[in-house]
Design a protein around this motif. Structure first.
Motif, PDB file in Angstrom:
ATOM      1  N   HIS A 159       0.798  -1.079  -0.100  1.00  0.00           N
ATOM      2  CA  HIS A 159       0.125   0.136   0.073  1.00  0.00           C
ATOM      3  C   HIS A 159       0.725   1.209  -0.087  1.00  0.00           C
ATOM      4  O   HIS A 159       0.644   2.116  -0.958  1.00  0.00           O
ATOM      5  CB  HIS A 159      -0.937  -0.027   1.256  1.00  0.00           C
ATOM      6  N   HIS A 163       1.854   4.203  -2.879  1.00  0.00           N
ATOM      7  CA  HIS A 163       1.622   5.748  -2.838  1.00  0.00           C
ATOM      8  C   HIS A 163       3.088   6.349  -3.592  1.00  0.00           C
ATOM      9  O   HIS A 163       2.970   7.368  -4.045  1.00  0.00           O
ATOM     10  CB  HIS A 163       1.474   6.195  -1.409  1.00  0.00           C
ATOM     11  N   TYR A 213     -11.549   1.455   2.551  1.00  0.00           N
ATOM     12  CA  TYR A 213     -10.868   2.807   2.702  1.00  0.00           C
ATOM     13  C   TYR A 213     -10.560   3.441   1.407  1.00  0.00           C
ATOM     14  O   TYR A 213     -10.263   4.457   1.189  1.00  0.00           O
ATOM     15  CB  TYR A 213      -9.526   2.541   3.446  1.00  0.00           C
ATOM     16  N   GLU A 220      -6.000   6.634  -2.630  1.00  0.00           N
ATOM     17  CA  GLU A 220      -6.267   5.645  -1.965  1.00  0.00           C
ATOM     18  C   GLU A 220      -6.634   4.417  -2.572  1.00  0.00           C
ATOM     19  O   GLU A 220      -6.546   2.972  -2.147  1.00  0.00           O
ATOM     20  CB  GLU A 220      -7.086   5.911  -0.528  1.00  0.00           C
TER      21      GLU A 220
HETATM   22 ZN   LIG Z   1      -2.902   5.142   1.906  1.00  0.00          ZN
END
Ligand SMILES: [Zn+2]
Length: 257
Positions: A159, A163, A213, A220
């Motif tokens: 994750h 990013h 999320y 995200e």
């Molecule tokens: Zn994140």
């Protein structure tokens, strides 16, 4: 000159791989702990091991709150971080060096100003955080649980490194650097359609392979989609084939194959 430069680069990389060689036992232990790494074919696993050594050579780990980051922890983080860039290359992570490992999730208080100009304070719990230019923060507890949590598509290391890739063009907007404007427009089209459909599924309370999320923002969404792509690829391909195909093109990998 180019040939010479390539040779010098390859030689210096080979030296780094030897300097930071991952012992067999430790590598096997890492594969056993993270089944989504072990599932890859032998060539991918070998490439991942080599890339992980280069990663260990280029990044600096530090433990927070007295945590001692040992070799097993560093290798676990390196191997998961390198999976997304197996074909893209490690240069995509050149924008930062430091990785701060916290023992557990971190409580933070943030301030934000709303549209009316009012300042709010919110408490947040972070299992990881990627900031442009670094350092990256990871909660070791969450990293260690990454083998078990892969069953529902969750992986904190992948994750946060998604990013980093997204921010490669300076903006966290769910669009990583792409080779052309046409590619970018195509990406934005697929991503926004999938993002909106996902938002509707989350609002309707429908369970999906992706962490809800991901409905917070396109950045995200890209990060949680990347997690699922690598740790639960069959589920993602079955549920969201267009999104899976988009990511397979970008990462130049087909983990559900
Ligand atoms: Zn994140």
């Amino acid at each position: 000159m180019r040939g010479l430069w390539d040779r010098l680069r390859r030689r210096s990389e080979q030296r780094a791989v030897e300097r930071r060689a991952i012992p067999d036992a430790l590598w096997q232990q890492t594969l056993a702990h993270y089944p989504f790494l072990a599932r890859r074919d032998a060539a991918d696993v070998a490439a991942l091991r080599r890339l992980s050594s280069l990663f260990l050579d280029r990044k600096e780990f530090s433990g927070a709150q007295g945590l001692d980051v040992d070799d097993a922890m560093a290798v676990a983080i390196a191997a998961q971080a390198c999976l997304p860039v197996l074909r893209i290359g490690l240069a995509a992570y050149d924008g930062f060096v430091g990785i701060v490992v916290q023992p557990d999730e971190v409580q933070v208080r943030r301030e934000f100003v709303d549209d009316a100009g009012i300042v709010h304070e919110v408490d947040d719990v972070l299992s990881g955080e990627a900031i442009e230019g670094g350092p990256m923060m990871l909660s070791w507890r969450d990293v260690a649980e990454g083998g078990d949590t892969s069953a529902w598509g969750y992986n904190v290391v992948i994750h946060e490194f998604a990013h980093v890739l997204d921010m490669g063009d300076g903006i966290a907007d769910g669009v990583p650097p792409l080779p052309s404007q046409a590619e970018r427009r195509r990406w934005e089209g697929v991503l926004s359609r999938e993002y909106e459909a996902f938002g509707r599924a989350v609002d309707a309370g429908r369970g999906t392979v992706l962490d809800p999320y991901g409905a917070e923002a396109p950045a995200e969404f890209f990060a949680v989609a990347t997690e699922a792509f690598f740790v639960a690829p069959h589920d993602l391909r079955g549920e969201m084939p267009a999104l899976y195909a988009l990511l397979a093109g970008y990462y130049r990998q087909d983990p559900a194959r």
